[in-house]
Design a protein around this motif. Structure first.
Motif, PDB file in Angstrom:
ATOM      1  N   SER A 190       0.827  -1.206   0.000  1.00 44.08           N
ATOM      2  CA  SER A 190       0.000   0.000   0.000  1.00 44.08           C
ATOM      3  C   SER A 190       0.865   1.262   0.000  1.00 44.08           C
ATOM      4  CB  SER A 190      -0.926  -0.015   1.211  1.00 44.08           C
ATOM      5  OG  SER A 190      -1.755   1.127   1.232  1.00 44.08           O
ATOM      6  N   ILE A 191       1.927   1.265   0.806  1.00 43.26           N
ATOM      7  CA  ILE A 191       2.821   2.427   0.832  1.00 43.26           C
ATOM      8  C   ILE A 191       3.495   2.615  -0.524  1.00 43.26           C
ATOM      9  CG2 ILE A 191       4.911   3.384   1.867  1.00 43.26           C
ATOM     10  CD1 ILE A 191       4.119   2.049   4.472  1.00 43.26           C
ATOM     11  N   ALA A 192       3.966   1.505  -1.116  1.00 37.80           N
ATOM     12  CA  ALA A 192       4.626   1.597  -2.419  1.00 37.80           C
ATOM     13  C   ALA A 192       3.656   2.082  -3.491  1.00 37.80           C
ATOM     14  CB  ALA A 192       5.213   0.242  -2.805  1.00 37.80           C
ATOM     15  N   LEU A 193       2.408   1.598  -3.432  1.00 41.40           N
ATOM     16  CA  LEU A 193       1.424   2.017  -4.430  1.00 41.40           C
ATOM     17  C   LEU A 193       1.157   3.514  -4.345  1.00 41.40           C
ATOM     18  CD1 LEU A 193      -0.801   1.405  -6.551  1.00 41.40           C
ATOM     19  CD2 LEU A 193      -2.350   1.013  -4.626  1.00 41.40           C
ATOM     20  N   TRP A 194       0.911   4.035  -3.159  1.00 43.52           N
ATOM     21  CA  TRP A 194       0.574   5.454  -3.022  1.00 43.52           C
ATOM     22  C   TRP A 194       1.803   6.350  -3.013  1.00 43.52           C
ATOM     23  CZ3 TRP A 194      -4.036   6.370  -4.384  1.00 43.52           C
ATOM     24  CH2 TRP A 194      -5.063   5.459  -4.121  1.00 43.52           C
ATOM     25  N   TRP A 195       2.977   5.768  -3.032  1.00 48.22           N
ATOM     26  CA  TRP A 195       4.204   6.533  -3.266  1.00 48.22           C
ATOM     27  C   TRP A 195       4.480   6.651  -4.754  1.00 48.22           C
ATOM     28  CZ3 TRP A 195       9.810   4.815  -1.616  1.00 48.22           C
ATOM     29  CH2 TRP A 195      10.643   5.944  -1.599  1.00 48.22           C
ATOM     30  N   TRP A 196       4.204   5.572  -5.474  1.00 48.02           N
ATOM     31  CA  TRP A 196       4.451   5.546  -6.915  1.00 48.02           C
ATOM     32  C   TRP A 196       3.356   6.267  -7.698  1.00 48.02           C
ATOM     33  CZ3 TRP A 196       1.576   2.599 -10.622  1.00 48.02           C
ATOM     34  CH2 TRP A 196       2.152   2.554 -11.890  1.00 48.02           C
ATOM     35  N   THR A 197       2.110   6.218  -7.201  1.00 46.76           N
ATOM     36  CA  THR A 197       0.976   6.800  -7.934  1.00 46.76           C
ATOM     37  C   THR A 197       1.147   8.295  -8.205  1.00 46.76           C
ATOM     38  OG1 THR A 197      -0.586   5.121  -7.180  1.00 46.76           O
ATOM     39  CG2 THR A 197      -1.496   7.257  -7.815  1.00 46.76           C
ATOM     40  N   THR A 218      -1.737   8.386   2.994  1.00 41.29           N
ATOM     41  CA  THR A 218      -2.726   7.655   2.207  1.00 41.29           C
ATOM     42  C   THR A 218      -2.772   6.189   2.610  1.00 41.29           C
ATOM     43  OG1 THR A 218      -2.230   9.156   0.371  1.00 41.29           O
ATOM     44  CG2 THR A 218      -3.564   7.232  -0.120  1.00 41.29           C
ATOM     45  N   ALA A 219      -1.601   5.577   2.791  1.00 39.07           N
ATOM     46  CA  ALA A 219      -1.565   4.169   3.179  1.00 39.07           C
ATOM     47  C   ALA A 219      -2.206   3.953   4.545  1.00 39.07           C
ATOM     48  CB  ALA A 219      -0.126   3.665   3.169  1.00 39.07           C
ATOM     49  N   LEU A 220      -1.887   4.801   5.515  1.00 38.07           N
ATOM     50  CA  LEU A 220      -2.481   4.664   6.848  1.00 38.07           C
ATOM     51  C   LEU A 220      -3.994   4.887   6.810  1.00 38.07           C
ATOM     52  CD1 LEU A 220       0.166   6.482   9.079  1.00 38.07           C
ATOM     53  CD2 LEU A 220      -0.250   4.023   8.901  1.00 38.07           C
ATOM     54  N   GLY A 221      -4.415   5.877   6.025  1.00 32.38           N
ATOM     55  CA  GLY A 221      -5.845   6.151   5.927  1.00 32.38           C
ATOM     56  C   GLY A 221      -6.617   5.022   5.279  1.00 32.38           C
ATOM     57  N   THR A 222      -6.111   4.470   4.181  1.00 35.16           N
ATOM     58  CA  THR A 222      -6.816   3.389   3.495  1.00 35.16           C
ATOM     59  C   THR A 222      -6.806   2.092   4.312  1.00 35.16           C
ATOM     60  OG1 THR A 222      -4.763   2.961   2.261  1.00 35.16           O
ATOM     61  CG2 THR A 222      -6.437   4.325   1.195  1.00 35.16           C
ATOM     62  N   MET A 223      -5.697   1.820   4.998  1.00 37.85           N
ATOM     63  CA  MET A 223      -5.674   0.615   5.837  1.00 37.85           C
ATOM     64  C   MET A 223      -6.616   0.754   7.029  1.00 37.85           C
ATOM     65  SD  MET A 223      -1.706  -0.671   5.797  1.00 37.85           S
ATOM     66  CE  MET A 223      -1.050   0.890   6.397  1.00 37.85           C
ATOM     67  N   ALA A 267      -5.662  12.780   2.464  1.00 35.45           N
ATOM     68  CA  ALA A 267      -4.250  12.468   2.658  1.00 35.45           C
ATOM     69  C   ALA A 267      -3.380  13.168   1.631  1.00 35.45           C
ATOM     70  CB  ALA A 267      -4.048  10.955   2.583  1.00 35.45           C
ATOM     71  N   THR A 268      -3.859  13.286   0.409  1.00 37.85           N
ATOM     72  CA  THR A 268      -3.102  13.999  -0.629  1.00 37.85           C
ATOM     73  C   THR A 268      -2.961  15.477  -0.299  1.00 37.85           C
ATOM     74  OG1 THR A 268      -3.921  12.434  -2.292  1.00 37.85           O
ATOM     75  CG2 THR A 268      -3.026  14.508  -3.092  1.00 37.85           C
TER      76      THR A 268
END
Length: 354
Positions: A190-197, A218-223, A267-268
């Motif tokens: 999740s962290i890698a996805l929202w870092w790369w996006t 973003t990762a903390l919020g979605t999890m 988060a963004t």
């Protein structure tokens, strides 16, 4: 007497202690992170954006997930359904069984290359909308034609993420110590996805280091939303399904997507505001002392739109040295003209001055 009247008038015009405190508190609030987050959220029209993203995700990404579940091997397909149960809180309801039956029916009927390509291209409408949201949040101009391929590249990356997620949930299905591995892989993914996006959709114009706060938030919020969804969404789906049928399930999923993208956009906004903050917090967030240290020039060259956005107008602002020549070079040499020499019998102006 006149001095006493003037003193009383000055005391009456002077602000009171409460007025000074109120002005000081107002100044602190104006410069605070929460106030700037609210301003940035209103600037991007966060309510309209999260509704639009939720609708496009429901219409574009859901068919892509079904096609992917149909085209993937059986183990990966089962892992995807398991991931949907965990992340979206679908549980073991009739809706999950309907999704499984749709995927199995599509797998039996076969997924054509043309149909898969059509679904993939339609899914780029969602990624383009997400790209526009990131550009408005970070206050950068649209990338133009040079970044037209990036929404499609993001969709391909999302497919790889879904496949990896499904494979992970399949091999760690037995529980026990594998559950810890599943959670660790899900968090890192999740962290890698929202870092790369945002890096891809912003055309590489924001440094990787400056995107770390956005990825973490973003990762903390979605999890966290996934944990809450696993508890409440199954009850919501079953209730809507018993009362309104299939349309009630669609409304429930759409509502869940609205909440999901509200978390993503919040988060963004928080990540962008932290990077744009002055002081120690901003230095930590962007990883640079300079206020514009979060900016990055892609290797393919500087975008014209990025240059216009950085200067605030569309003009080409070059330095005096770039206009007149390099440092240490005479203006005549920079323009390619020979320096003028005094005519015979005339005195050099520089000599006359000396």
């Amino acid at each position: 007497m006149a001095d006493q009247v003037a003193k009383q008038s000055a005391d009456a015009e002077a602000p009171s202690a409460w007025a000074k405190r109120l002005a000081r508190w107002r100044g602190v609030w104006e410069q605070s992170v929460p106030r700037r987050c609210v301003t940035r959220a209103l600037e991007i029209q966060i309510t309209d954006r999260m509704m639009a993203l939720a609708a496009q995700a429901f219409l574009a990404l859901m068919p892509l997930v079904i096609v992917l579940a149909a085209a993937a091997p059986q183990g990966v397909s089962d892992g995807l359904v398991d991931a949907m149960r965990t992340r979206a809180g679908l549980g073991d309801s009739d809706t999950t069984e309907n999704v499984e039956s749709i995927a199995s029916s599509a797998a039996e009927a076969g997924v054509t290359a043309f149909g898969s390509l059509l679904v993939l291209l339609s899914a780029t409408s969602f990624s383009r909308a997400l790209q526009r949201v990131y550009e408005r949040t970070w206050r950068v101009a649209p990338g133009g034609l040079r970044s037209a391929w990036r929404p499609l590249a993001w969709i391909v990356g999302m497919i790889a993420y879904f496949v990896l997620l499904g494979f992970t949930f399949k091999i760690t299905h037995s529980g026990g110590p594998l559950t810890v591995i599943r959670v660790g892989i899900a968090v890192c993914g999740s962290i890698a996805l929202w870092w790369w996006t945002p890096f891809v959709l912003l055309s590489g114009r924001v440094r990787w280091r400056a995107l770390v706060p956005t990825a973490l938030c973003t990762a903390l919020g979605t999890m966290g939303l996934g944990v809450v969804s696993a508890r409440y969404v199954p009850h919501l789906l079953s209730t809507n399904e018993s009362r309104y049928g299939t349309i009630g399930v669609a409304f429930a999923i759409e509502s869940w997507l609205v909440v999901l993208f509200a978390v993503v956009l919040a988060a963004t906004v928080l990540g962008a505001v932290l990077v744009d903050t002055r002081g120690r917090l901003g230095v930590w967030a962007r990883g640079a002392v300079e206020h514009d240290g979060w900016q990055r020039t892609p290797k393919s060259g500087k975008f014209a739109a990025w240059t216009e956005d950085a200067h605030g107008d569309g003009t080409d602002k070059t330095s005096d040295e770039a206009r007149d020549g390099t440092p240490g070079q005479a203006p005549g040499e920079a323009s390619g003209k020979a320096p003028e020499t005094p005519a015979d019998g005339e005195e050099d102006p520089g000599v006359a001055q000396r």
